[in-house]
Structure formats: C-alpha cells, structure tokens
Design a protein around this motif. Structure first.
Motif, PDB file in Angstrom:
ATOM      1  N   SER A 100       0.720  -1.066   0.036  1.00  0.00           N
ATOM      2  CA  SER A 100       0.085  -0.068  -0.019  1.00  0.00           C
ATOM      3  C   SER A 100       0.972   1.247   0.285  1.00  0.00           C
ATOM      4  O   SER A 100       0.469   2.377   0.074  1.00  0.00           O
ATOM      5  CB  SER A 100      -0.984   0.054   1.127  1.00  0.00           C
ATOM      6  OG  SER A 100      -0.203   0.019   2.624  1.00  0.00           O
ATOM      7  N   HIS A 124      -0.633  -1.890  -6.656  1.00  0.00           N
ATOM      8  CA  HIS A 124      -1.276  -1.790  -5.317  1.00  0.00           C
ATOM      9  C   HIS A 124      -2.729  -2.001  -5.636  1.00  0.00           C
ATOM     10  O   HIS A 124      -3.623  -1.019  -5.927  1.00  0.00           O
ATOM     11  CB  HIS A 124      -1.099  -0.359  -4.762  1.00  0.00           C
ATOM     12  CG  HIS A 124      -1.834  -0.310  -3.597  1.00  0.00           C
ATOM     13  ND1 HIS A 124      -2.230   1.150  -3.109  1.00  0.00           N
ATOM     14  CD2 HIS A 124      -2.446  -1.096  -2.507  1.00  0.00           C
ATOM     15  CE1 HIS A 124      -2.788   0.687  -1.828  1.00  0.00           C
ATOM     16  NE2 HIS A 124      -3.110  -0.415  -1.578  1.00  0.00           N
ATOM     17  N   MET A 126      -6.464  -2.343  -4.806  1.00  0.00           N
ATOM     18  CA  MET A 126      -6.874  -1.737  -3.546  1.00  0.00           C
ATOM     19  C   MET A 126      -8.138  -2.515  -3.207  1.00  0.00           C
ATOM     20  O   MET A 126      -9.549  -1.991  -3.715  1.00  0.00           O
ATOM     21  CB  MET A 126      -7.238  -0.275  -3.832  1.00  0.00           C
ATOM     22  CG  MET A 126      -5.954   0.563  -3.732  1.00  0.00           C
ATOM     23  SD  MET A 126      -6.007   2.247  -4.077  1.00  0.00           S
ATOM     24  CE  MET A 126      -6.688   2.620  -2.283  1.00  0.00           C
ATOM     25  N   VAL A 184      -2.937   8.122  -1.686  1.00  0.00           N
ATOM     26  CA  VAL A 184      -3.677   7.106  -0.631  1.00  0.00           C
ATOM     27  C   VAL A 184      -3.080   7.679   0.682  1.00  0.00           C
ATOM     28  O   VAL A 184      -3.985   7.415   1.648  1.00  0.00           O
ATOM     29  CB  VAL A 184      -2.909   5.612  -0.859  1.00  0.00           C
ATOM     30  CG1 VAL A 184      -3.208   5.104  -2.014  1.00  0.00           C
ATOM     31  CG2 VAL A 184      -1.385   5.809  -0.294  1.00  0.00           C
ATOM     32  N   SER A 188      -6.735   7.394   2.208  1.00  0.00           N
ATOM     33  CA  SER A 188      -6.568   6.027   2.918  1.00  0.00           C
ATOM     34  C   SER A 188      -5.825   5.954   4.387  1.00  0.00           C
ATOM     35  O   SER A 188      -6.292   5.476   5.264  1.00  0.00           O
ATOM     36  CB  SER A 188      -6.169   4.892   2.109  1.00  0.00           C
ATOM     37  OG  SER A 188      -5.888   3.632   2.638  1.00  0.00           O
ATOM     38  N   MET A 239       1.532   1.728   7.698  1.00  0.00           N
ATOM     39  CA  MET A 239       1.130   2.737   6.688  1.00  0.00           C
ATOM     40  C   MET A 239       2.109   4.210   6.930  1.00  0.00           C
ATOM     41  O   MET A 239       2.723   4.728   6.228  1.00  0.00           O
ATOM     42  CB  MET A 239      -0.231   3.217   6.870  1.00  0.00           C
ATOM     43  CG  MET A 239      -1.297   2.234   6.209  1.00  0.00           C
ATOM     44  SD  MET A 239      -2.657   2.590   6.841  1.00  0.00           S
ATOM     45  CE  MET A 239      -3.770   1.513   6.075  1.00  0.00           C
TER      46      MET A 239
END
Lengths: 289, 289
Positions: A100, A124, A126, A184, A188, A239
């Motif tokens: 990610s 990636h 998703m 992202v 995200s 992340m």
C-alpha cells in the motif's frame, strides 16, 4: 500465464482463486507461504496448483517458466523477499508487489531486480477488507476495484502487470510512486489517524457519567466515522512508517481544514458554516463510485 | 393513550406507525403537518387516525383527551410551535420533543408550558437516518435504539414519556440536558465536522492529477469516514448553532488528540503510534452495540 504468488493471505489467496477460475487463460499458479497449513488450504480451495513453504520444493521447470512473481507479503517483507528469490529466477521474470506504499518499495526493488537482469513493476490492488488470511480469500474480490501500477523503463513489463490485474476485473491506473503515495495518504492513511483521533478524543471526557452516556448513545454516524480508526494497529503503524512524508503532509492539511471549521463554530458564523458544509456535501460525490 | 404528533416526517411519521400498529395499547394518534399532501399520506399509511394542516380542524374532544403532544419539527420550530399550541390544551397535557439538542430547548419549553399549568419533558429518540419525510416513515424504526429523556419536577410526566418511547422499543436513558448535549456533541455533532474536514482537506490537493487519482482510488475507508460530513448542510449548521458550547469543546478536545497523533508521525515514534492505535482499537468497542 505462469504466476507465482508469495504470501497466501486475503490478497494473494484471492488472486490465485480468480486466476485459476478463468479456464480460458490457461493459468498455472504456484504459491509460497511461511505456514504449511496455509499451503495445504490454498491447494485445497484451488487458489494455487501447488504451494510450499520452501521455494526449493517448487520444480525448477516451473520456476523457469514463471512470467510474473506477485509479492503479497506485508510491506516490511517485500524487499527482503525479492532479494531472497530473485537469484532463483531467469532474467525473463517480472516481479511485482501489492504493497500500500510505493515510493519506499519501487526504487529499491527495481535495483535488486536489475542485478539479475529482471524487471520490477510496483502494484497496489486496492481490494482489502478487515479480513485476513487464506480463509478470507474469495472469488471476485478485485472486481471493479481500483489498482495502481507504477511506470517502468520496460513498457512490456508494465503491460503484463496491468493485464494481470485487468484479468481479475480491476480498473488499473498508472502513476508515479510519489503520486500514488500522496493520493493514498489522503484517502486511506490519513483517515485512519483522523478516525482514531475521534475515539481518542471521546475517551478524554472526564465525567464518567457523560462518557458512559456517549457510549450508550453512539450510533451509525459514530460507528462509520470511527471504523478505520479501530482497525489493525500494526497495519496503521506500517502505513505511517512507510509513507511518513505524504501522511504528515495530509494530516497537516487536514489540521488546517479542521481549524477552519472550528473558527466558524467559535465565531458563530452559521451562514458560512452551512455554505462550507454544502461544499463538502457536493465534493464528497467526486470520491464515490 | 391519545397522542398528538406535530411534524409528520421520518420520526413523527414512524412514531405514528408503531403507535397505531400496537393494537393492545388502544392508541389514538392525531397529526399536524404544514403540508396537506403529507397529512393525506400519513392517514393513508395509518401513521395517524386523523391529520390536518390546522389544529382547529382536530375536534375539540380529541384535543381535550390528548395525553402527550410530541413535537417532531426541526429544532428551530420547536419553541414557537409549543408557544402556539399550548393555549389550545388542558393542563393535563404533556409536551415533549425529539430535538437533537436539549439545553437550548428544555428550560424555555418548560417555562412556556408552566404558564398553562402544563408539563414539558425533553426527549431525543436517536433513530434518524439519511432519509426524510413521511415517505421514509417505517415500522420498527425505533426498535433497540437509544432515546434520551430529560428530568422534570413532575416524575409522572417523565414516566409517561419514557413509556411512550419504550412502547416503540427504545432503550431510554434519563440525563440532564447538559449531559445529553455533551454526549451527543462528542458522538454525533463533532463527527460531522471532523468528517467534513476530511473532504475539505482532500480538496486542498493542488496537483490536479493527484486529486483525480485520489478520487478514483477512494474506497470503503474514505466512504465511511466521510459519510456524515457529506450529510445535510442545514442540519449540520443547526446542530452547531443550538449546541455551540458543547460542540466547540468537543472539537477542541479532538484537536488535541489529532495533534498528539501528528506529533507521533512527525517524530517517527512508531512503537508509540502502534500502542496509541491499539488503544483506540480497544476503546472503540465500548461504543458499539
């Protein structure tokens, strides 16, 4: 196509299911997992033709014919896994990943592959959800979901990785690792911290009666807004760790937007607040399917 | 019981449906709406026995026998509506409301009712959804949902209003208007501003390519976190306007929690971030059913 999947969890396991379900593509799929039980299960549900905990057990002729190796491990394992596997493959192979974050992966992974005359294309897909492991794997997980593929000097390799994800129904977008990471971070990674901060703030209520009441009254609005903040803490940490600059930038931008609405509430600028909320209501539609 | 419902939208209309569906309670329900079409529709779906745009059209003997009048209008109309209706009722009547703020309503509403020897009990059945109007009304909307009722010197009036909401399946909590307002600021009103700020922040992205990519990649996490921020702007404004002190306090507490997580990301305190996220994951469970 002959595809290797390293890491047979939700993403890797589901990818194998779809690749083998498509008879017309004549795919052959082999898999690697650290867990022997996972290997057995992946074979049993036809997510792979063959799986092992040890790549030495995958026949040489199969490795030699492999077109794409998809690394579906957690982010931290992607680079070490490629470094360990690359020597075992011919220069024809393409490595790709499903991590990610992309800036922290694409350049070093490409350098490892170059040493063996191989190509790397960052990816990636998703399509994750809260479930984990091979037992969560399912058909059509990727259907109509977005997938990012990063550019490479070798356009044929990019085309092959695009085709792989398109063959399981994904909408593929090509962009630089930096563009991916900024996008992202916003949609995200920052939401995880924004959502978690709501839970943290509620717990700051000093009056035990009010806190208990808030817990009793919380309904769908709170449930949705706090959902991603209640997710896997290790995933949230990764992340942040691997996308730190873009995440920090997004959170600081968010902080400014929050300050703006706090000022409107503080100064009782009700007409301006309603106009601001009308804008967010309109803009949200741009992010929905 | 003989119940009057003023405002036949989602809440008022659904309340009538459940009250009349329960044969054993022998309820009689009359309704008032500004819109003649709404009155017709409420009668047609058996949400009310009789409805009119004008209270003068509801027979005097019915008004005299009314036990509870439930004001289901938007917040801003609650006090003017009670002031207009109170003179038409006997001292036996109890007025209650369904407004999502209580401090701004309960004291002034009680004063109006006192002038006519009547009682007021504040209420907040928390069962709304994104739908509006009589056509969204449905059976069992309130079942197992929380409802707040505020205290009154007249314990019999409180008991009757509690019974009303319990009879349609609600879990009733009694608390002061101030406690209610602090709790809902945290779990309902602040989330609207927090969620809307996410949408506003995303729109700040200056690179049109990255913005478009973010819009394409946004999935369930973004969708959930931004949902209440994409709601009715007028409702968001009213929440803020009528619950300003508690909302401001909640947003400032939130701002501190956000600053805490930003500092962890900025200083790359990954172990601390993971521990912080593990706390929010654990704490979220306290707010879920």
């Amino acid at each position: 196509m002959n595809i290797g999947i390293v890491g047979l969890g939700l993403i890797g396991g589901s990818l194998g299911l779809d690749l083998l379900a498509s008879q017309q593509d004549h795919n052959y799929v082999w898999g690697i997992s650290r867990n022997p039980e996972t290997c057995k299960q992946a074979e049993a549900i036809a997510s792979v033709n063959v799986a092992s905990t040890d790549i030495a057990e995958i026949p040489d002729r199969i490795l030699r014919q492999t077109d794409i190796v998809v690394i579906c491990t957690p982010i931290a394992a992607i680079l070490p896994t490629i470094a360990a596997l690359a020597p075992k493959f011919s220069p024809n192979v393409i490595f790709t990943d499903v991590g990610s974050v992309k800036s922290a992966i694409v350049e070093p992974a490409s350098k490892i592959c170059e040493q063996f005359g191989q190509r790397f294309v960052g990816g990636h897909p998703m399509a994750g959800n809260a479930s984990q492991g091979i037992s969560a794997a399912k058909w059509n997980l990727f259907k109509n979901r977005p997938c990012v593929v990063t550019p490479s000097a070798d356009s044929e390799a990019v085309r092959d990785v695009r085709s792989l994800w398109q063959s399981v129904g994904m909408n593929v977008y090509e962009c630089s690792p930096e563009e991916h990471d900024r996008a992202v971070a916003m949609i995200s990674h920052a939401p995880v911290m924004i959502s978690a901060s709501l839970i943290a703030a509620c717990q700051q209520e000093g009056d035990a009666g009010v806190l208990k009441l808030a817990q009793n009254l919380a309904s769908s609005g709170f449930c949705d807004t706090s959902r991603v903040g209640g997710g896997n803490p290790e995933l949230g940490r990764l992340m942040a760790e691997y996308n730190q600059p873009a995440l920090l930038r997004s959170l600081q931008t968010y902080q400014h937007s929050l300050q703006e609405v706090i000022s409107l509430v503080e100064n009782k600028q009700w007409a301006e607040l309603e106009a601001w909320l009308a804008n967010t209501q309109r803009d949200r539609a741009f992010y929905m399917d």
